[in-house]
Design an enzyme around this catalytic site. Structure first.
Site, mmCIF file in Angstrom:
data_model
loop_
_atom_site.group_PDB
_atom_site.id
_atom_site.type_symbol
_atom_site.label_atom_id
_atom_site.label_comp_id
_atom_site.label_asym_id
_atom_site.label_seq_id
_atom_site.Cartn_x
_atom_site.Cartn_y
_atom_site.Cartn_z
ATOM 1 N N PRO A 106 45.287 29.711 52.611
ATOM 2 C CA PRO A 106 44.852 30.264 51.321
ATOM 3 C C PRO A 106 44.888 31.792 51.317
ATOM 4 C CG PRO A 106 43.014 29.215 52.471
ATOM 5 C CD PRO A 106 44.226 28.956 53.278
ATOM 6 N N ASP A 154 66.541 24.026 34.685
ATOM 7 C CA ASP A 154 67.069 25.074 33.828
ATOM 8 C C ASP A 154 66.077 25.449 32.740
ATOM 9 O OD1 ASP A 154 70.403 23.736 34.039
ATOM 10 O OD2 ASP A 154 69.336 25.161 35.293
#
Lengths: 250, 250
Positions: A92, A172
């Site tokens: 983290p 895309d």
């Protein structure tokens, strides 16, 4: 030969079974495009109890992963390697994982992942073994295994041939920098909920305009930060100014 | 009775096997603290080919998940439920998942997860079935399964009794709002790399001061955004001002 090899070092190799044997990742294996090797680094512990962690110097709760098993595991896995791959620590505290980082990692032919589980890593592992500390977000997980799977998944789908043409369309639509426009499929009415008329009109230019505006409005509402870097046309900007004005007059 | 029930709707239930049968999650099941139910919503498709997706209205690539199988699956799973749980859609368009969101979700007794795989969701699912759209980060994954596991893991570890006292220490150190200080364990020297002398000194107050400063400096270097909301003492602020001055004079 595989285009990319993923080496994972973990104390819970069985956690990867479902992930590696399903869907895109399984198919990429079968096509020989990716290779995944999950190693339990406990086997590199040298004492008879196969200890991989110990209490921290300076006291405090929790256990700390010892340097020796991980250093030795990496040495073993790289003994025939011609060059040192990126060695990623799931933490983290690392740099946030993004699509850009996925694209960068997909340019390598070999990646290694070190996954801890509850324990911290001895700092010498972070400083002298690891090349990148990566975080998948500001939340606490039990271990680095799920983050490693997240990265392997997102990197694998960027390897040429892993996705069919069919699947790559979705990518895309993300890579234009905006959130996606709403999708609808049949039936045109379901439990009284209708598909917007414009999508049933068959008027291609109007549908494209509607989709672009939906995409812009959704991004403007939910993730305005993305608009700063998205490539926008003059018409897009005009539409966004109109949204701003509408909001101000409400 | 379990304190929280997770219902997952997915086309790839086998992806969850390794995750559910390992470590903390397995133990939480065994202790009866959590209950997980993974359902393949394909079984709710009504045609003989068990179709769950269809082409989008308005054209374009990709497939779209039909509303009917998911609406019917949710109805079926909730037929005996006294109230409607949060229904979470895993989507890159959702609100970013954070530790705060994990804490909020851990307050519920039932959560449902809808996982898509490549396909988009028919907008009527988003608007009339889902209560929260959640994103685990700005990257593209093959499906919502890994994000669902990430959320189940982070929420489960907040359920009382799931973590032992031993494990929960790690969480506390994150929840002070700063990145963690470096950890070291034996041996004091490994391959020429040494543990900082201060940690071997046995001087408790000095060690605590060193750790706090390491934690502050690391946060200041890597994630200065966290300093805005971290609870800081006057001494912390003094140390940070010193770091700023040092940087400016370099």
């Amino acid at each position: 030969m595989a285009q990319i090899r993923f080496d994972v070092l973990t104390l819970f190799p069985e956690m990867f079974h479902g992930f590696l044997s399903t869907s895109i990742i399984r198919k990429a294996h079968e096509k020989g495009l990716i290779e995944t090797n999950v190693t339990n680094f406990r086997q590199f512990a040298t004492d008879k109890h196969q200890t991989v962690d110990d209490t921290p110097y300076g006291g405090g709760g929790g256990m700390v992963l010892k340097p020796q098993p991980l250093f030795d595991a990496v040495d073993h896995l790289l003994q025939d390697a011609s060059e040192r791959p990126p060695i990623l620590l799931m933490s983290p505290q690392g740099a946030p994982f993004t699509q850009k980082k996925a694209e960068e990692l997909a340019g390598h032919s070999h990646l290694m992942f070190l996954c801890g589980h509850y324990e911290g890593f001895d700092e010498r592992i972070r400083q002298n073994l690891v090349t990148d500390e990566i975080s998948v977000g500001d939340f606490v997980l039990t271990g680095g295994e799920l983050p490693a799977m997240v990265i392997i998944d997102s990197v694998s789908r960027l390897i040429p041939g892993v996705l069919g043409n069919h699947d790559s369309a979705a990518m895309d639509s993300f890579s234009n920098g905006l959130l996606e426009y709403p999708h609808y499929t049949r039936p045109s009415e379901f439990r009284g909920m209708e598909v917007p008329e414009i999508l049933l009109s068959g008027h291609h230019a109007n549908m494209e305009k509607w989709r672009r505006e939906q995409s812009l409005e959704r991004t403007w509402t939910r993730r305005p930060d993305l608009l700063k870097s998205a490539p926008l046309t003059e018409e897009d900007r005009k539409f966004l100014r109109m949204l701003e004005q509408k909001k101000r007059s409400e």
